[in-house]
Design a protein around this motif. Structure first.
Motif, mmCIF file in Angstrom:
data_model
loop_
_atom_site.group_PDB
_atom_site.id
_atom_site.type_symbol
_atom_site.label_atom_id
_atom_site.label_comp_id
_atom_site.label_asym_id
_atom_site.label_seq_id
_atom_site.Cartn_x
_atom_site.Cartn_y
_atom_site.Cartn_z
ATOM 1 N N ASP A 1 0.824 -1.206 0.000
ATOM 2 C CA ASP A 1 0.000 0.000 0.000
ATOM 3 C C ASP A 1 0.858 1.256 0.000
ATOM 4 O OD1 ASP A 1 -2.176 -1.716 0.156
ATOM 5 O OD2 ASP A 1 -2.417 -1.469 2.317
ATOM 6 N N GLN A 2 1.923 1.251 0.778
ATOM 7 C CA GLN A 2 2.785 2.429 0.836
ATOM 8 C C GLN A 2 3.512 2.652 -0.485
ATOM 9 O OE1 GLN A 2 2.578 4.526 3.752
ATOM 10 N NE2 GLN A 2 0.873 3.109 3.539
ATOM 11 N N GLN B 1 -2.631 7.490 -4.753
ATOM 12 C CA GLN B 1 -3.870 6.923 -4.240
ATOM 13 C C GLN B 1 -3.782 6.803 -2.708
ATOM 14 O OE1 GLN B 1 -6.127 7.264 -6.528
ATOM 15 N NE2 GLN B 1 -6.792 5.163 -6.820
ATOM 16 N N PRO B 2 -4.778 7.306 -1.984
ATOM 17 C CA PRO B 2 -4.653 7.368 -0.522
ATOM 18 C C PRO B 2 -5.010 6.063 0.187
ATOM 19 C CG PRO B 2 -6.705 8.384 -1.225
ATOM 20 C CD PRO B 2 -5.978 7.996 -2.486
ATOM 21 N N PHE B 3 -4.325 5.818 1.287
ATOM 22 C CA PHE B 3 -4.616 4.730 2.221
ATOM 23 C C PHE B 3 -4.683 5.364 3.609
ATOM 24 C CE2 PHE B 3 -2.626 2.767 -1.390
ATOM 25 C CZ PHE B 3 -3.287 1.565 -1.559
ATOM 26 N N SER B 4 -5.852 5.355 4.215
ATOM 27 C CA SER B 4 -6.077 6.156 5.418
ATOM 28 C C SER B 4 -5.694 5.416 6.693
ATOM 29 C CB SER B 4 -7.553 6.550 5.501
ATOM 30 O OG SER B 4 -8.350 5.414 5.819
ATOM 31 N N GLU C 1 0.858 4.189 -2.804
ATOM 32 C CA GLU C 1 0.579 5.593 -2.507
ATOM 33 C C GLU C 1 1.712 6.489 -2.987
ATOM 34 O OE1 GLU C 1 -1.099 8.406 1.107
ATOM 35 O OE2 GLU C 1 -0.579 6.315 1.519
ATOM 36 N N TYR D 1 -10.242 1.614 1.346
ATOM 37 C CA TYR D 1 -8.913 2.183 1.546
ATOM 38 C C TYR D 1 -8.932 3.586 2.145
ATOM 39 C CZ TYR D 1 -7.361 -1.753 -1.269
ATOM 40 O OH TYR D 1 -7.121 -3.020 -1.744
#
Length: 226
Positions: free
Chosen positions: A63-64, A72-75, A67, A122
């Motif tokens: 995910d990192q 694209q965001p991952f909260s 991003e 996400y």
């Protein structure tokens, strides 16, 4: 190119498919009548699992990277509620069935619903392995859709389950024939040719991809390539 089709192979829980969301949005706007979503079932049935600390670490590492590469965001809500949630399922089955139901209603809605489900997971940190959550998000995207009725179908409608399985089997047959393994993949088919798009070409804003597809559609027969 005559009888062209754009076949987007994906899994709703695939982080790299989320990475290609902007490209898919651009394709769905530019070529709505050519685009066909094809779920691979990568993380459903035998591919489903319970979220473990090891799998959560693996997912968060990817995910990192996503991003950093795409924006694209991952909260924090996703990290807290999904990756660190005790006993959370990692299972795209409910989403595959929901997307199949939406496809039957209107194929043009399917990319929009997929985008909504990805954002719900996400960014909003909602458990999209849960049928009720999936149904509620579909109802947010599609006017007139009854979330409770859809949730019941996702859990108990045997015919819908068979239809979703048939779509996955068709996708896997296509992947074997085309010689592709991972997702996301975009196949442009038409005439005697087939062009396979994967990797970085899918992770931009979609403008370059749409332009490239336009050039291929204008050609008499594309060469088979990766």
């Amino acid at each position: 190119m005559q009888s062209a089709r754009l076949k987007y192979i994906f899994d709703p829980l695939c982080g790299w498919c989320y990475a290609s969301a902007l490209a898919l949005e651009a394709l769905s706007e530019a070529y709505p009548d050519l685009l066909e979503l094809m779920p691979s079932g990568l993380f459903s049935d035998a591919g489903a699992r319970v979220m473990t600390p090891e799998w959560a670490h693996h997912a968060w590492s990817n995910d990192q990277r996503i991003e950093a590469m795409t924006g694209q965001p991952f909260s924090a809500a996703y990290q807290r509620n999904i990756l660190q949630g005790p006993g959370t399922r990692f299972d795209s089955g409910a989403m595959n069935r929901a997307l199949t139901a939406i496809h039957a209603l209107d194929p043009l809605l399917e990319p929009l619903v997929l985008r909504r489900l990805q954002w719900a997971r996400y960014v909003d940190g909602l458990d999209t392995s849960n049928a009720m959550v999936v149904a509620a998000e579909c109802a947010r995207q599609v006017a007139g859709l009854d979330a409770i009725e859809l949730a019941g179908r996702l859990e108990h409608d045997a015919e819908l389950a068979l239809q979703a399985t048939a779509r996955i089997n068709a996708t896997r047959d296509l992947m074997r024939r085309a010689g592709v393994n991972g997702v996301p993949v975009l196949l442009l088919q038409g005439g005697e040719g087939e062009y396979i798009v994967s990797g970085a070409a899918l992770y931009g804003d979609g403008a370059e991809l749409v332009s490239g597809i336009a050039r291929l559609l204008a050609a008499p027969s594309p060469a088979r390539a990766r």
